[in-house]
Design a protein around this motif. Structure first.
Motif, PDB file in Angstrom:
ATOM      1  N   UNK A 158       0.798  -1.225   0.000  1.00 20.98           N
ATOM      2  CA  UNK A 158       0.000   0.000   0.000  1.00 20.98           C
ATOM      3  C   UNK A 158       0.831   1.275   0.000  1.00 20.98           C
ATOM      4  N   UNK A 159       2.071   1.213   0.496  1.00 19.15           N
ATOM      5  CA  UNK A 159       2.919   2.407   0.538  1.00 19.15           C
ATOM      6  C   UNK A 159       3.534   2.748  -0.817  1.00 19.15           C
ATOM      7  N   UNK A 160       3.321   1.892  -1.812  1.00 17.01           N
ATOM      8  CA  UNK A 160       3.880   2.124  -3.146  1.00 17.01           C
ATOM      9  C   UNK A 160       2.936   2.925  -4.041  1.00 17.01           C
ATOM     10  N   UNK A 161       1.735   3.170  -3.553  1.00 11.68           N
ATOM     11  CA  UNK A 161       0.784   4.035  -4.253  1.00 11.68           C
ATOM     12  C   UNK A 161       0.864   5.400  -3.599  1.00 11.68           C
ATOM     13  N   UNK A 162       1.200   6.419  -4.383  1.00 12.16           N
ATOM     14  CA  UNK A 162       1.492   7.707  -3.756  1.00 12.16           C
ATOM     15  C   UNK A 162       0.867   8.869  -4.508  1.00 12.16           C
ATOM     16  N   UNK A 163       0.859  10.016  -3.836  1.00 11.39           N
ATOM     17  CA  UNK A 163       0.321  11.225  -4.433  1.00 11.39           C
ATOM     18  C   UNK A 163       1.046  12.439  -3.881  1.00 11.39           C
ATOM     19  N   UNK A 164       1.059  13.470  -4.698  1.00 13.90           N
ATOM     20  CA  UNK A 164       1.622  14.749  -4.280  1.00 13.90           C
ATOM     21  C   UNK A 164       0.754  15.832  -4.916  1.00 13.90           C
ATOM     22  N   UNK A 165       0.529  16.915  -4.186  1.00 14.78           N
ATOM     23  CA  UNK A 165      -0.346  17.941  -4.745  1.00 14.78           C
ATOM     24  C   UNK A 165      -0.308  19.235  -3.971  1.00 14.78           C
ATOM     25  N   UNK A 166      -1.149  20.155  -4.408  1.00 14.93           N
ATOM     26  CA  UNK A 166      -1.283  21.438  -3.742  1.00 14.93           C
ATOM     27  C   UNK A 166      -2.692  21.972  -3.989  1.00 14.93           C
ATOM     28  N   UNK A 167      -3.069  22.981  -3.237  1.00 20.17           N
ATOM     29  CA  UNK A 167      -4.421  23.539  -3.350  1.00 20.17           C
ATOM     30  C   UNK A 167      -4.402  24.810  -4.184  1.00 20.17           C
ATOM     31  N   UNK A 168      -5.606  25.198  -4.654  1.00 16.22           N
ATOM     32  CA  UNK A 168      -5.711  26.431  -5.418  1.00 16.22           C
ATOM     33  C   UNK A 168      -5.620  27.656  -4.531  1.00 16.22           C
ATOM     34  N   UNK A 169      -6.451  27.708  -3.492  1.00 11.52           N
ATOM     35  CA  UNK A 169      -6.487  28.847  -2.573  1.00 11.52           C
ATOM     36  C   UNK A 169      -6.648  28.333  -1.144  1.00 11.52           C
ATOM     37  N   UNK A 170      -5.875  28.901  -0.223  1.00  5.58           N
ATOM     38  CA  UNK A 170      -5.973  28.479   1.175  1.00  5.58           C
ATOM     39  C   UNK A 170      -7.320  28.831   1.795  1.00  5.58           C
ATOM     40  N   UNK A 171      -8.016  29.809   1.219  1.00  2.90           N
ATOM     41  CA  UNK A 171      -9.299  30.210   1.790  1.00  2.90           C
ATOM     42  C   UNK A 171     -10.300  29.064   1.766  1.00  2.90           C
ATOM     43  N   UNK A 240      -7.848  16.738 -10.625  1.00  2.00           N
ATOM     44  CA  UNK A 240      -7.908  18.193 -10.520  1.00  2.00           C
ATOM     45  C   UNK A 240      -9.321  18.631 -10.149  1.00  2.00           C
ATOM     46  N   UNK A 241      -9.387  19.787  -9.493  1.00  5.94           N
ATOM     47  CA  UNK A 241     -10.667  20.345  -9.053  1.00  5.94           C
ATOM     48  C   UNK A 241     -11.056  21.469 -10.009  1.00  5.94           C
ATOM     49  N   UNK A 242     -11.560  21.073 -11.183  1.00  5.05           N
ATOM     50  CA  UNK A 242     -12.052  22.015 -12.192  1.00  5.05           C
ATOM     51  C   UNK A 242     -10.978  23.022 -12.601  1.00  5.05           C
ATOM     52  N   UNK A 243      -9.783  22.515 -12.918  1.00  6.41           N
ATOM     53  CA  UNK A 243      -8.675  23.396 -13.335  1.00  6.41           C
ATOM     54  C   UNK A 243      -7.790  22.643 -14.326  1.00  6.41           C
ATOM     55  N   UNK A 244      -8.373  22.259 -15.451  1.00  5.41           N
ATOM     56  CA  UNK A 244      -7.675  21.414 -16.404  1.00  5.41           C
ATOM     57  C   UNK A 244      -6.424  22.089 -16.972  1.00  5.41           C
ATOM     58  N   UNK A 245      -6.436  23.425 -17.104  1.00  9.96           N
ATOM     59  CA  UNK A 245      -5.248  24.098 -17.638  1.00  9.96           C
ATOM     60  C   UNK A 245      -4.048  23.921 -16.712  1.00  9.96           C
ATOM     61  N   UNK A 281      -9.264  24.384  -8.004  1.00 10.64           N
ATOM     62  CA  UNK A 281      -7.853  24.695  -8.245  1.00 10.64           C
ATOM     63  C   UNK A 281      -6.889  23.699  -7.644  1.00 10.64           C
ATOM     64  N   UNK A 282      -7.392  22.745  -6.879  1.00 10.04           N
ATOM     65  CA  UNK A 282      -6.521  21.746  -6.263  1.00 10.04           C
ATOM     66  C   UNK A 282      -6.035  20.738  -7.304  1.00 10.04           C
ATOM     67  N   UNK A 283      -4.785  20.323  -7.169  1.00  9.11           N
ATOM     68  CA  UNK A 283      -4.180  19.309  -8.031  1.00  9.11           C
ATOM     69  C   UNK A 283      -3.626  18.186  -7.171  1.00  9.11           C
ATOM     70  N   UNK A 284      -3.885  16.949  -7.576  1.00  9.53           N
ATOM     71  CA  UNK A 284      -3.338  15.783  -6.881  1.00  9.53           C
ATOM     72  C   UNK A 284      -2.781  14.837  -7.938  1.00  9.53           C
ATOM     73  N   UNK A 285      -1.483  14.658  -7.937  1.00  9.37           N
ATOM     74  CA  UNK A 285      -0.841  13.767  -8.893  1.00  9.37           C
ATOM     75  C   UNK A 285      -0.636  12.401  -8.229  1.00  9.37           C
TER      76      UNK A 285
END
Length: 299
Positions: A158-171, A240-245, A281-285
């Motif tokens: 299970x530890x071999x499946x991973x993700x990294x990401x960031x959010x669009x806005x902290x608000x 992605x959270x509605x931010x395909x670009x 705006x959030x992205x999760x790879x």
């Protein structure tokens, strides 16, 4: 070998096409907007993607609720009555109460069906990293792997499946109660982007803070390059959270850094239950990686 059905959470982001292809059953949480409940399905059948994320952009607060034990019980009982066992691969217990709900349902079913085999597994993952686990488990099942062997394989890897990401806005995290108001305010003014990875239990660990989107993308791409496993896997997944670009820009940067011409990216919208917490705006790879990633970033 006795047949078994695989059950997943809505926040696995698995498409209807893949669920139908592998006979995967899904349970979904609910989200509430203006006093009305909707199913938090990755199919967005109750509300379009744009409408959902525009509601958040316009200041609406969307709350979510867990899957109740009775919903699991109803599905598990139907599968058992159809003569099959159950493998439920749950969203990380650290992020969702669905796993604990499934255990209650399992105990209730076994009282009336003591010969049934129901396995509920805490995946230590979420979003499409969880989806990847479920698809792989379905392929192993179809290749003849037994239920118990599949459970053991998941727990070992299970530890071999991973993700990294960031959010669009902290608000948006502030509205969802994920960060304090001052942190959201000053972080927003400075253009701060938290870099988030999964910890060993599948929780969200903010391991870096970068100023600006470009720097965040570059830093995350370097992390992916260091840990990704492209020898055994040639498909990666961008939520992605509605931010395909932005998603395309980030994915192309990763492809450039990794430099494997066979590597392909699939894009998926973040489903409503997680989307309500992280905001547009959030992205999760999501990618296959060395388990060392979680070890190095969670010391």
């Amino acid at each position: 070998m006795r047949k078994y059905t695989i059950v997943c959470d809505g926040n696995s982001n698995l498409s209807l096409e893949d669920r139908n292809k592998y006979g995967i059953k899904m349970v979904c949480a609910k989200f509430e907007l203006d006093g009305k409940l909707y199913e938090a399905s990755p199919d967005y059948k109750d509300m379009s993607v744009k409408e959902f994320y525009d509601q958040i952009r316009n200041g609406k607060r969307i709350t979510t609720s867990k899957v109740n034990p009775s919903e699991f019980e109803e599905l598990f009982e139907k599968i058992v009555n159809d003569g099959e066992d159950v493998l439920y691969i749950a969203c990380a217990e650290k992020l969702s109460a669905s796993y604990s709900s499934s255990l209650i349902a399992k105990d209730n079913i076994l009282k009336n069906h003591p010969d049934a085999n129901i396995e509920c597994v805490n995946s230590h993952n979420a979003t499409y990293a969880l989806g990847m686990m479920i698809l792989d488990a379905a392929k192993r099942r179809d290749d003849g792997m037994s239920l118990i062997d599949n459970v053991n394989w998941i727990k070992a890897h299970d530890q071999e499946y991973n993700q990294i990401g960031t959010v669009g806005e902290l608000v948006y995290l502030k509205r969802a109660g994920r960060v304090s108001a001052p942190s959201a305010f000053f972080g927003g003014l400075l253009g701060i982007k938290p870099i988030i990875v999964s910890d060993k239990e599948g929780g969200n660990a903010a391991v870096e803070k970068m100023k600006g989107k470009k720097k965040a993308f570059l830093h995350m791409a370097e992390v992916v390059k260091q840990y990704i496993n492209t020898k055994d896997h040639k498909i990666v997944y961008m939520n992605h959270a509605d931010c395909i670009e932005d998603a395309t820009e980030f994915a192309n940067l990763i492809l450039e850094k990794v430099n494997d011409p066979e590597l392909k990216v699939e894009y998926h919208i973040i489903e409503p239950a997680i989307g309500a917490s992280v905001g547009p705006g959030t992205l999760i790879f999501n990618f296959y990686a060395s388990s060392k990633l979680r070890e190095d970033f969670n010391k």
